[in-house]
Design an enzyme around this catalytic site. Structure first.
Site, PDB file in Angstrom:
ATOM      1  N   GLY A   1     -16.243 -31.207 -13.451  1.00 14.31           N
ATOM      2  CA  GLY A   1     -16.084 -32.379 -13.356  1.00 14.31           C
ATOM      3  C   GLY A   1     -14.726 -32.832 -12.989  1.00 14.31           C
ATOM      4  O   GLY A   1     -14.011 -32.087 -13.780  1.00 14.31           O
TER       5      GLY A   1
ATOM      6  N   GLY B   1     -11.680 -30.813 -15.286  1.00 18.79           N
ATOM      7  CA  GLY B   1     -11.848 -29.467 -14.945  1.00 18.79           C
ATOM      8  C   GLY B   1     -13.129 -28.884 -15.214  1.00 18.79           C
ATOM      9  O   GLY B   1     -14.127 -29.453 -14.889  1.00 18.79           O
TER      10      GLY B   1
ATOM     11  N   ARG C   1     -14.323 -39.031 -14.357  1.00 21.13           N
ATOM     12  CA  ARG C   1     -14.418 -37.765 -13.854  1.00 21.13           C
ATOM     13  C   ARG C   1     -15.713 -37.832 -13.198  1.00 21.13           C
ATOM     14  O   ARG C   1     -16.354 -38.845 -12.824  1.00 21.13           O
ATOM     15  CB  ARG C   1     -14.561 -36.445 -14.655  1.00 21.13           C
ATOM     16  CG  ARG C   1     -15.791 -36.660 -15.616  1.00 21.13           C
ATOM     17  CD  ARG C   1     -16.383 -35.573 -16.154  1.00 21.13           C
ATOM     18  NE  ARG C   1     -17.516 -35.493 -17.284  1.00 21.13           N
ATOM     19  CZ  ARG C   1     -18.530 -35.763 -16.830  1.00 21.13           C
ATOM     20  NH1 ARG C   1     -18.876 -35.739 -15.553  1.00 21.13           N
ATOM     21  NH2 ARG C   1     -19.362 -35.985 -17.779  1.00 21.13           N
TER      22      ARG C   1
ATOM     23  N   CYS D   1     -25.776 -32.629 -16.613  1.00 25.09           N
ATOM     24  CA  CYS D   1     -25.494 -33.128 -15.232  1.00 25.09           C
ATOM     25  C   CYS D   1     -26.343 -33.769 -14.334  1.00 25.09           C
ATOM     26  O   CYS D   1     -26.347 -33.574 -13.277  1.00 25.09           O
ATOM     27  CB  CYS D   1     -24.753 -31.646 -14.547  1.00 25.09           C
ATOM     28  SG  CYS D   1     -23.532 -31.139 -15.600  1.00 25.09           S
TER      29      CYS D   1
END
Length: 207
Positions: free
Chosen positions: A138, A149, A69, A167
């Site tokens: 992501g 998602g 991702r 993140c």
């Protein structure tokens, strides 16, 4: 109106789910209905394609999975609602940026229904309440089709987030519906999020 399948998968290991998403995306045809998968994961750290290892500060006994991702490092665990969106973006004439905005707005509107004011940030995808992250995003797109998602923190142990730079942002505070005093259960949040996504994608459910 286009179709979408809604699947409730319960508690599913991240690696198993990731492999299933990739297989679905590779095998789907031009007429395959889109799907939304709603589930939870056992405790796991995931690192996106561009993820930097220094953002994992102290994994302890929680496993790390290197995912395909987008984004940096995140944490998933029981009590966090996952919504994976397996969409044919070309068929929907939908770009990645627009998809991110749709997912963020679905969460923002869900929270607004609970009298929680939330917002997105241009510099860091996701949804925030008073500067604390409550939902992370992501995505991966292959041949015009998306998977992965979003995750929404409902009622989970938030301490593992202290072991990472969420993140990729050092010291970023993280919150949850429970921490904000929201009384809805994870099952209720699942239904509310499903309804928001269905509305956003202007589709009808199929079994």
């Amino acid at each position: 109106m286009s179709q979408i399948r809604l699947r409730r998968l319960g508690l599913l290991p991240y690696l198993d789910c990731w492999q299933a998403m990739r297989a679905f995306t590779e095998q789907r045809g031009t007429d395959t209905p889109d799907e939304i998968w709603l589930l939870q994961h056992p405790p796991v750290f995931t690192q996106g394609q561009a993820g930097r290892p220094e953002h994992l500060l102290d994994p302890g006994d929680i496993p790390l999975v290197h995912s395909d991702r987008g984004g940096q490092i995140s944490y998933h665990g029981p009590g966090q609602l996952i919504a994976y969106v397996l969409l044919d973006l070309r068929r929907r004439n939908l770009g990645v940026k627009a998809l991110v905005q749709l997912l963020e707005q679905a969460v923002i509107d869900l929270l607004a229904e609970q009298d929680i004011h939330a917002q997105a940030r241009r510099d860091a995808p996701g949804v925030y309440v008073a500067g604390a992250k409550i939902a992370a995003l992501g995505l991966r797109v292959r041949q015009g089709r998306s998977y992965h998602g979003l995750s929404l923190n409902c009622d989970l142990d938030l301490s593992p987030f202290q072991r990472i730079n969420p993140c990729g942002h050092a010291g970023m505070p993280v919150t949850s519906l429970a921490k904000l005093g929201c009384p809805i259960s994870l099952a209720e949040a699942e239904e509310l999020l499903a309804s928001q996504l269905i509305k956003r994608f202007e589709v009808r459910r199929v079994k």
